[in-house]
Write a protein that holds these residues in place. Structure first.
Motif: not given
Length: 241
Positions: A2-17
């Motif tokens: 694929a041109l753009l791929e996200l694999d198992d991406v996680s993002v936190n804001y402080g303690r909040i996922r």
């Protein structure tokens, strides 16, 4: 690949996922849409792709290269550009000055006059108002300007975050028509949109996000006909395009 791929991406804001191990792929030439309620993680996904929000875990690749740790401005140079939620035009600058800001990272400036003319063909109203200060324009006009500014970076992938938000119906129809035209001209589009019916009718494929996770995916038509999507996002009906 694929041109753009996200694999198992996680993002936190402080303690909040905000994102939980999401995987998304966008093929070259597609329109892919992300739909979901407020707080589902759609805008966070866009910010992660743009490089505005760092990942907690996972990987983002673009055109086969790992860009997980690449600076946001260098992602623009690579060909990823976003028209952000809320438009984000420079209110004290004219239309022309805003559009020129979209090309700030480009070195091949000899083609800019032709590309500016292309933006004006897509958005004739911007040409009419090219010397007008952006902060005095309507919401629909500012949305046109935000998309036009993003196009001036010559993107391979155009990220559109809630382009119809707060717009009058006639502007919404026009914006979606132009997104289709931009795609037919060769630009890949990743679209975040709360107007699920419009988005799925336009998109080749879509993903449904709930509380930071991908819960459904499929073609635009498959999701339009999915009972769960119809019940939650389409009011029980499949709206015609």
């Amino acid at each position: 690949m694929a041109l753009l791929e996200l694999d198992d991406v996680s993002v936190n804001y402080g303690r909040i996922r905000a994102l939980h191990d999401i995987s998304i792929a966008v093929e070259e030439g597609e329109i892919v849409t992300l739909i979901g309620a407020n707080g589902a993680g759609k805008t966070t996904t866009m910010r992660a792709i743009s490089g505005i929000r760092p990942l907690s875990t996972g990987r983002i690749s673009f055109a086969g290269d790992d860009i997980t740790k690449l600076r946001a401005d260098l992602r623009v140079v690579r060909g990823i550009c976003q028209a952000p939620e809320g438009r984000g035009v420079f209110p004290g600058m004219t239309v022309l000055e805003n559009l020129d800001m979209g090309a700030y990272a480009r070195k091949d400036r000899k083609n800019l006059p032709a590309e500016l003319e292309h933006v004006f063909e897509l958005f004739p109203r911007l040409k009419e108002r090219r010397t007008q200060v952006a902060g005095t324009m309507s919401g629909g006009e500012q949305q046109m300007l935000a998309i036009g500014r993003a196009l001036m970076s010559k993107p391979r992938v155009l990220l559109l975050d809630e382009p119809s938000m707060g717009l009058a119906p006639q502007f919404i129809a026009q914006i979606f028509s132009i997104i289709g035209e931009i795609n037919r001209a060769g630009v890949t589009v990743l679209l975040v949109e709360q107007n699920a019916s419009k988005a799925l009718n336009l998109a080749h494929r879509g993903y449904v996000l709930e509380t930071g996770s991908v819960v459904l995916s499929g073609t635009g038509q498959e999701l339009l006909n999915d009972d769960r999507v119809r019940a939650v996002y389409l009011g029980g009906e499949v709206a015609a395009s």
